[in-house]
Design a protein around this motif. Structure first.
Motif, mmCIF file in Angstrom:
data_model
loop_
_atom_site.group_PDB
_atom_site.id
_atom_site.type_symbol
_atom_site.label_atom_id
_atom_site.label_comp_id
_atom_site.label_asym_id
_atom_site.label_seq_id
_atom_site.Cartn_x
_atom_site.Cartn_y
_atom_site.Cartn_z
ATOM 1 N N LEU A 6 -75.472 2.962 14.762
ATOM 2 C CA LEU A 6 -74.826 4.151 15.326
ATOM 3 C C LEU A 6 -75.132 5.394 14.508
ATOM 4 C CD1 LEU A 6 -71.254 2.775 16.203
ATOM 5 C CD2 LEU A 6 -73.199 3.128 17.748
ATOM 6 N N PHE A 7 -75.745 5.218 13.347
ATOM 7 C CA PHE A 7 -75.944 6.348 12.440
ATOM 8 C C PHE A 7 -77.412 6.669 12.214
ATOM 9 C CE2 PHE A 7 -71.763 4.613 11.678
ATOM 10 C CZ PHE A 7 -70.993 5.763 11.782
ATOM 11 N N THR A 8 -78.228 6.336 13.216
ATOM 12 C CA THR A 8 -79.622 6.759 13.204
ATOM 13 C C THR A 8 -79.735 8.087 13.933
ATOM 14 O OG1 THR A 8 -79.994 5.456 15.203
ATOM 15 C CG2 THR A 8 -80.513 4.414 13.092
ATOM 16 N N PRO A 9 -80.559 9.005 13.439
ATOM 17 C CA PRO A 9 -80.693 10.310 14.106
ATOM 18 C C PRO A 9 -81.333 10.167 15.488
ATOM 19 C CG PRO A 9 -81.563 10.363 11.861
ATOM 20 C CD PRO A 9 -81.341 8.926 12.205
ATOM 21 N N ILE A 307 -75.761 0.857 22.522
ATOM 22 C CA ILE A 307 -76.964 1.380 21.872
ATOM 23 C C ILE A 307 -78.005 0.275 21.729
ATOM 24 C CG2 ILE A 307 -77.891 2.335 19.728
ATOM 25 C CD1 ILE A 307 -76.360 4.362 21.436
ATOM 26 N N GLN A 308 -77.561 -0.917 21.318
ATOM 27 C CA GLN A 308 -78.492 -2.034 21.151
ATOM 28 C C GLN A 308 -79.113 -2.472 22.470
ATOM 29 O OE1 GLN A 308 -75.917 -4.823 19.126
ATOM 30 N NE2 GLN A 308 -76.632 -4.196 17.101
ATOM 31 N N SER A 309 -78.387 -2.275 23.560
ATOM 32 C CA SER A 309 -78.918 -2.663 24.873
ATOM 33 C C SER A 309 -80.073 -1.777 25.316
ATOM 34 C CB SER A 309 -77.804 -2.603 25.928
ATOM 35 O OG SER A 309 -77.515 -1.250 26.281
ATOM 36 N N ASP A 313 -78.447 6.314 24.820
ATOM 37 C CA ASP A 313 -78.955 6.787 23.529
ATOM 38 C C ASP A 313 -77.855 7.305 22.614
ATOM 39 O OD1 ASP A 313 -81.878 6.537 24.234
ATOM 40 O OD2 ASP A 313 -81.192 7.893 25.816
ATOM 41 N N LEU A 314 -76.790 7.808 23.218
ATOM 42 C CA LEU A 314 -75.639 8.273 22.460
ATOM 43 C C LEU A 314 -74.380 7.795 23.175
ATOM 44 C CD1 LEU A 314 -77.784 11.011 22.631
ATOM 45 C CD2 LEU A 314 -76.401 11.483 20.602
ATOM 46 N N VAL A 315 -73.325 7.540 22.403
ATOM 47 C CA VAL A 315 -72.070 7.034 22.972
ATOM 48 C C VAL A 315 -70.965 8.035 22.675
ATOM 49 C CG1 VAL A 315 -70.422 5.146 23.033
ATOM 50 C CG2 VAL A 315 -72.841 4.670 22.622
ATOM 51 N N SER A 316 -70.212 8.364 23.707
ATOM 52 C CA SER A 316 -69.148 9.357 23.578
ATOM 53 C C SER A 316 -67.800 8.686 23.364
ATOM 54 C CB SER A 316 -69.092 10.233 24.827
ATOM 55 O OG SER A 316 -70.276 10.988 24.969
ATOM 56 N N PHE A 317 -67.071 9.222 22.413
ATOM 57 C CA PHE A 317 -65.700 8.798 22.154
ATOM 58 C C PHE A 317 -64.786 9.992 22.410
ATOM 59 C CE2 PHE A 317 -68.308 6.081 19.531
ATOM 60 C CZ PHE A 317 -67.688 4.840 19.561
ATOM 61 N N GLY A 318 -63.801 9.794 23.262
ATOM 62 C CA GLY A 318 -62.850 10.867 23.540
ATOM 63 C C GLY A 318 -61.562 10.647 22.807
ATOM 64 N N ARG A 319 -60.654 9.905 23.442
ATOM 65 C CA ARG A 319 -59.346 9.669 22.838
ATOM 66 C C ARG A 319 -59.440 8.916 21.521
ATOM 67 N NH1 ARG A 319 -57.038 6.947 28.084
ATOM 68 N NH2 ARG A 319 -59.230 6.347 28.095
ATOM 69 N N ALA A 320 -60.506 8.128 21.336
ATOM 70 C CA ALA A 320 -60.676 7.418 20.065
ATOM 71 C C ALA A 320 -60.821 8.388 18.904
ATOM 72 C CB ALA A 320 -61.894 6.498 20.140
ATOM 73 N N LEU A 321 -61.467 9.533 19.142
ATOM 74 C CA LEU A 321 -61.618 10.534 18.083
ATOM 75 C C LEU A 321 -60.398 11.436 17.963
ATOM 76 C CD1 LEU A 321 -65.381 11.510 18.325
ATOM 77 C CD2 LEU A 321 -64.225 10.409 16.409
ATOM 78 N N ILE A 322 -59.573 11.476 19.002
ATOM 79 C CA ILE A 322 -58.270 12.127 18.838
ATOM 80 C C ILE A 322 -57.405 11.265 17.928
ATOM 81 C CG2 ILE A 322 -56.202 12.978 19.999
ATOM 82 C CD1 ILE A 322 -57.845 13.311 22.549
#
Length: 647
Positions: A6-9, A307-309, A313-322
């Motif tokens: 998850l931390f690759t540019p 991401i592995q699938s 290419d990028l995954v969004s977190f909404g309430r998880a980051l709240i």
């Protein structure tokens, strides 16, 4: 488990994002009437950048005040909004994150009645979403041309403020989506009639924005690929839309599912499970070649799997980051156990906005949107604090007090922490409640809180005399009204049923009480145990205490699993064979039941609280359900506040 993938540019167009974690665009309902962002909202976004998110997409900002609908997100029609937007961009850039400005021409047919005059605008003369008797005004070509000019001005403001990208909001059945979808677009001119023509409005928006931002600034396009209602746009039609827009120069698609006709997919509650909209990505990956972003109740594990699938290419977190703005940093540093889980409860985020018309917060993170005012600071004068009760209120009080540097001892009469919160979390769809209980256990251990489990406080202990502060959070217990019953009636409380599933005997279950606990228990027993369940509720509806968006999913689940619901029905008595009930017309019926579940509600446990308030009136603080019955978020807030006011 390692989350390093998850931390690759990654690059969207020419924009390099430091990792694959995106903060989803979500409204906060906190902008000022003049369109400016408040200091609290600025701090809120900066905190998520400080927490390690790679890209932050701000909630949709209307082009101008006239079309601003829904929550207050500011608008982009005046240079006066620039100072606050610049503060957001500068603050986010300070922590190496990129920030994207999401623009919208409004909600169209989804406009609230009478907000800014009638009728709403739309692609065609179709009924308003909130008042089917009100027919929308179909935009003229001249009005469309003006919208393009407004997009140019808004994009220029975004560039002046320092945004790294623009996202076009074509989501949720809002105005652009109404042009894209045959169910709403009935035009016969160049703006409707085929996938090519239905995308014309969106294409002109892309051209307008591109003419201002140039070739190097990415343009993202947020779109639901599956409306999930009969007649709505399906995956096959959406793929044609994506292909047309990719040819127009969209640099990335931000994809998920749902619209206002399927509102629970816009704000997915726990009933829908984890990663509930990632299924659209495989279809989009086959249709287009530009990067894909995906949102929809992701957790770190589902994000990693997606991401592995290779399907996004990028995954969004909404309430998880709240819930936990530091989630990315915690994962990157190898401490997933420290990530505070979102409950998907919707109570304090969209619930506060929709029901109370105030700004966003969070059930498990009271500091959301109060990042500065509610910052926990270490004390120079540590106190001895006793917390009685290990439910959500007590655990949060102990955690916060320990973070402040106080010496905390927590007493819990059971041999485990969690209280009622843990007891009621047996259903599969309540997995995040179980995760929250575990999170508290880990945090209290790391903070050195002294735990005395399996210990019932009587009120005369020496530690109570010697400590500086007592926080009482004894919780509540099941309540069954005085109902006539025979000695052999198979009655158990909903709490007992959660504690010991073997008490739920036979196939026929009658649940007396159709509040949240009764309905959730019915879903669990029907879906996971295969029982034939009937709910009896004396009010005209079940789930009266359930937030209406959650209730959409809840009712769908009850229907899916064939739960019988009897409203306007009073329980008269219990016997060995079942339940006697009476409907609103006075007719009495006997419901056969192998097990009768009492889910009439809870009552505060007050005896010890009353004793300690009397003995120690100055240093005693009573919180949580033993003070006032509430939901998990209210208990956590009580605990946070109680610890925060320790002098």
């Amino acid at each position: 488990m390692s989350y390093q993938e998850l931390f690759t540019p990654f690059k969207i167009g020419s924009m390099r994002v430091k990792n694959r974690i995106v903060m989803s665009p979500m409204g906060t309902n906190s902008a000022l009437a003049n369109g400016r962002k408040t200091a609290e909202e600025i701090d809120y976004f900066i905190e998520r950048a400080r927490g390690g998110a790679g890209l932050i997409i701000m909630g949709c900002q209307p082009l101008n005040e006239k079309i601003a609908q829904g929550s207050m997100e500011g608008y982009m029609d005046s240079y006066t909004v620039l100072p606050s937007l610049t503060s957001v961009c500068d603050g986010v850039h300070r922590y190496g994150a990129k920030i994207c400005c999401q623009l919208t021409p409004g909600t169209g047919r989804n406009a609230f009645p009478d907000t800014f005059g009638n009728p709403p605008i739309s692609a065609s003369a179709i009924p308003s979403a909130f008042d089917p008797n009100l027919i929308c005004h179909a935009l003229t070509k001249e009005e469309i041309a003006q919208i393009m000019e407004d997009f140019k001005f808004a994009a220029s403001l975004a560039m002046d403020a320092g945004y790294d990208a623009i996202e076009i909001h074509a989501h949720a059945g809002y105005l652009i989506d109404q042009f894209l979808s045959p169910v709403w677009n009935k035009r016969t001119d160049e703006y409707g009639g085929s996938p090519q023509k239905n995308t014309q409005f969106a294409k002109e928006i892309i051209r307008a924005v591109r003419s201002v931002v140039g070739a190097d600034v990415p343009i993202l396009f947020r779109i639901s690929l599956d409306h999930r209602f009969e007649g709505g746009r399906d995956l096959a039609y959406s793929m044609e839309i994506l292909k047309e827009l990719e040819k127009e120069g969209v640099d990335a698609f931000d994809v998920d599912a749902g619209c206002y006709e399927t509102l629970d997919y816009i704000f997915p509650p726990s009933y829908l499970g984890e990663s509930c909209m990632s299924y659209v990505c495989a279809h989009a990956r086959q249709a287009v070649h530009v990067p894909l972003l995906n949102a929809g109740t992701h957790n770190p594990d589902t994000a990693l799997a997606l991401i592995q699938s290779g399907n996004a290419d990028l995954v969004s977190f909404g309430r998880a980051l709240i819930a936990d703005p530091q989630m990315p940093n915690k994962l990157m540093q190898g401490h997933p156990e420290d990530v505070r889980p979102c409950l998907r409860c919707n109570e304090y985020c969209i619930g506060r906005i929709w029901d109370k018309h105030t700004k966003l917060s969070c059930a498990v993170n009271p500091a959301a949107m109060e990042e500065v005012r509610f910052r926990i600071e270490r004390t120079a004068d540590p106190k001895k604090v006793v917390v009685i009760g290990g439910g959500p209120a007590g655990m949060e009080a102990a955690r916060t007090a320990a973070l402040e540097g106080h010496h905390v001892t927590l007493f819990e009469k059971e041999k485990q922490l969690g209280g009622m919160m843990k007891i009621i979390s047996t259903a599969a769809f309540k997995s995040n409640i179980r995760k929250l209980c575990k999170w508290y256990e880990v945090q209290l251990e790391k903070l050195g809180v002294e735990l005395r489990l399996g210990t019932q406080v009587q009120g005369d202990e020496t530690i109570l005399q010697e400590c500086d502060r007592i926080i009482v959070a004894c919780g509540a217990q099941s309540f069954t009204p005085p109902i006539e019953k025979t000695a052999d009636a198979p009655v158990v409380t909903i709490v007992e049923a959660h504690q010991d599933a073997s008490l739920i005997k036979g196939e026929r279950i009658v649940i007396c009480g159709g509040g949240a606990s009764g309905c959730d228990g019915a879903i669990e027993m029907a879906a996971e145990m295969g029982k034939k369940v009937t709910i009896v509720e004396m009010l005209p509806e079940v789930g009266k205490d359930v937030f209406f968006i959650n209730k959409i999913s809840m009712m769908n689940k009850l229907q899916e699993h064939k739960v019988t619901i009897l409203t306007d029905t009073r329980v008269l008595g219990f016997d060995a064979e079942g339940v006697w009930v009476q409907d609103k017309d006075g007719a009495q019926t006997h419901l056969a039941a192998d097990t009768i579940i009492s889910a009439f509600g809870m009552r505060p446990i007050r005896a010890l609280a009353d004793r300690l308030e009397t003995a120690y009136p100055i240093k005693c603080d009573v919180i949580g359900d033993c003070q006032k019955l509430g939901k998990i978020g209210e208990a956590i807030r009580d605990g946070f506040y109680a610890a925060s006011r320790i002098d």
